[in-house]
Design an enzyme around this catalytic site. Structure first.
Site, PDB file in Angstrom:
ATOM      1  N   ASP A   1     -11.392   2.951   4.306  1.00  0.00           N
ATOM      2  CA  ASP A   1     -11.736   1.519   4.233  1.00  0.00           C
ATOM      3  C   ASP A   1     -13.253   1.316   4.151  1.00  0.00           C
ATOM      4  O   ASP A   1     -13.712   0.239   3.758  1.00  0.00           O
ATOM      5  CB  ASP A   1     -11.254   0.798   5.501  1.00  0.00           C
ATOM      6  CG  ASP A   1      -9.913   0.100   5.306  1.00  0.00           C
ATOM      7  OD1 ASP A   1      -9.657  -0.388   4.192  1.00  0.00           O
ATOM      8  OD2 ASP A   1      -9.141   0.046   6.288  1.00  0.00           O
ATOM      9  N   LYS A  10       0.841  -1.205   0.000  1.00  0.00           N
ATOM     10  CA  LYS A  10       0.000   0.000   0.000  1.00  0.00           C
ATOM     11  C   LYS A  10       0.878   1.258   0.000  1.00  0.00           C
ATOM     12  O   LYS A  10       0.616   2.213  -0.729  1.00  0.00           O
ATOM     13  CB  LYS A  10      -0.929  -0.008   1.229  1.00  0.00           C
ATOM     14  CG  LYS A  10      -2.045  -1.050   1.128  1.00  0.00           C
ATOM     15  CD  LYS A  10      -2.809  -1.261   2.427  1.00  0.00           C
ATOM     16  CE  LYS A  10      -3.839  -2.389   2.262  1.00  0.00           C
ATOM     17  NZ  LYS A  10      -4.601  -2.703   3.471  1.00  0.00           N
ATOM     18  N   GLN A  53      -4.687  -1.380   9.728  1.00  0.00           N
ATOM     19  CA  GLN A  53      -4.619  -2.693   9.108  1.00  0.00           C
ATOM     20  C   GLN A  53      -5.204  -3.769  10.038  1.00  0.00           C
ATOM     21  O   GLN A  53      -4.866  -3.830  11.222  1.00  0.00           O
ATOM     22  CB  GLN A  53      -3.157  -3.027   8.753  1.00  0.00           C
ATOM     23  CG  GLN A  53      -2.966  -4.317   7.982  1.00  0.00           C
ATOM     24  CD  GLN A  53      -3.588  -4.297   6.581  1.00  0.00           C
ATOM     25  OE1 GLN A  53      -3.718  -3.252   5.960  1.00  0.00           O
ATOM     26  NE2 GLN A  53      -3.977  -5.453   6.083  1.00  0.00           N
TER      27      GLN A  53
HETATM   28  N1  GUN Z   1      -7.068  -6.629   6.155  1.00  0.00           N
HETATM   29  C1  GUN Z   1      -7.394  -7.333   5.047  1.00  0.00           C
HETATM   30  N2  GUN Z   1      -7.982  -6.529   4.132  1.00  0.00           N
HETATM   31  C2  GUN Z   1      -8.014  -5.288   4.679  1.00  0.00           C
HETATM   32  C3  GUN Z   1      -8.497  -4.037   4.220  1.00  0.00           C
HETATM   33  O1  GUN Z   1      -9.029  -3.882   3.107  1.00  0.00           O
HETATM   34  N3  GUN Z   1      -8.341  -2.994   5.083  1.00  0.00           N
HETATM   35  C4  GUN Z   1      -7.782  -3.129   6.309  1.00  0.00           C
HETATM   36  N4  GUN Z   1      -7.692  -2.049   7.082  1.00  0.00           N
HETATM   37  N5  GUN Z   1      -7.334  -4.277   6.769  1.00  0.00           N
HETATM   38  C5  GUN Z   1      -7.445  -5.354   5.952  1.00  0.00           C
END
Ligand code: GUN
Length: 295
Positions: free
Chosen positions: A118, A51, A95
């Site tokens: 998100d 990311k 995350q």
């Molecule tokens: N863990 C797995 N997929 C995601 C996501 O799209 N966002 C976040 N914050 N954590 C994740």
């Protein structure tokens, strides 16, 4: 037909890089994302670094906040509160999964809905379900974009989603059933009776359970579209890392029967990252009173 999220995400990220420059010309600053990682889950470390790299390449600011796995609930909440109050931060991502002992529900609720790129907080989930404008969770948004770009219609389609997570299954079901999408949606879980029967009826199958080999060729209707959200590490001594990535779908078996299928890696994963960047630019536009489409 292989649905290449890798190729499509590259095009989207190139376009977002131009939008970031246009945003800077209009506002004198760049869109910015804060990524909070608590603990040392190896998969999470990989995702967060992907990311960050994508943010850098698009020319946006990524603030990286790494906390020890022993971080307390109060410390994590204080971190989120400080990012909420920081006008130089447009988007906040914590995350998941969080280390044991931390309450994910409490943390995702603490994020300012206007910075919740998100789309996980209750207010934004509510907007999504009502079909209102909001931050759409990145993986479901990426899946819809992939279908749209490859010309796969959802209208009147029978869709079977295997997995009912808050991150993928539930929001994806909301998107497919929306007016204009007009799909008929079945959401399966680990206790579903006759999973194969449900999957076999579907024109579009989405596998999002995190278990290799969940979807096999005998479960697939000839010509169906198969979207594999799984990213599973399985031991492989021929790889330097000691593992390789596979999805939830038996790709080799299913591919000859499917009309279209996403690979793992290179399918849904890159789309998730591209949509995170898009949501961050959308957040930045909202904070500056600009329209995303005018950039
Ligand atoms: N863990 C797995 N997929 C995601 C996501 O799209 N966002 C976040 N914050 N954590 C994740």
């Amino acid at each position: 037909m292989q649905l290449s999220g890798k190729e499509l995400s590259f095009a989207i990220r190139s376009d977002l890089a131009l939008k970031c420059q246009s945003f800077r010309e209009k506002t004198g600053r760049l869109p910015s994302l804060a990524v909070v990682l608590a603990g040392d889950n190896p998969a999470s470390i990989t995702y967060v670094s992907a990311k960050k790299k994508a943010c850098d390449e698009a020319g946006m600011i990524c603030r990286d906040i790494t906390l020890p796995g022993t971080v307390s609930q109060e410390e994590l909440l204080a971190t989120v509160a400080s990012l909420n109050g920081d006008p130089s931060v447009d988007g906040i991502l914590v995350q998941l999964p969080l280390p044991e002992g931390l309450d994910e529900q409490l943390i995702t609720r603490a994020i300012d809905p206007a910075k919740d790129v998100d789309g996980f907080c209750p207010e934004n989930v509510g907007h999504l379900l009502l079909g209102e404008k909001t931050f759409v969770p990145c993986t479901p948004k990426g899946i819809m974009r992939l279908l749209d770009e490859y010309g796969i219609p959802t209208w009147s389609a029978d869709v079977c989603i295997v997995g009912r997570s808050n991150i993928v299954g539930k929001p994806l079901a909301a998107l497919f059933m929306q007016r204009g999408r007009d799909a008929t949606v079945t959401v399966c879980n680990s206790r579903t009776n006759d999973l194969a029967g449900h999957v076999r009826r579907a024109d579009i199958v989405v596998a999002a359970v995190g278990r290799p080999g969940t979807i096999t060729a005998d479960m697939i209707k000839e010509g169906a579209t198969v979207i594999d959200v799984g990213i599973n590490r399985i031991p492989d001594s021929t790889k330097k890392s000691g593992f390789r990535l596979v999805g939830d779908v038996d790709y080799e078996g299913v591919e000859p029967k499917a009309g279209a299928i996403t690979p793992v890696p290179g399918g849904v994963g890159p789309m998730t990252i591209a949509m995170l960047l898009e949501n961050t630019v959308e957040a930045a536009c909202m904070h500056e009173g600009l329209e995303f489409c005018d950039l």
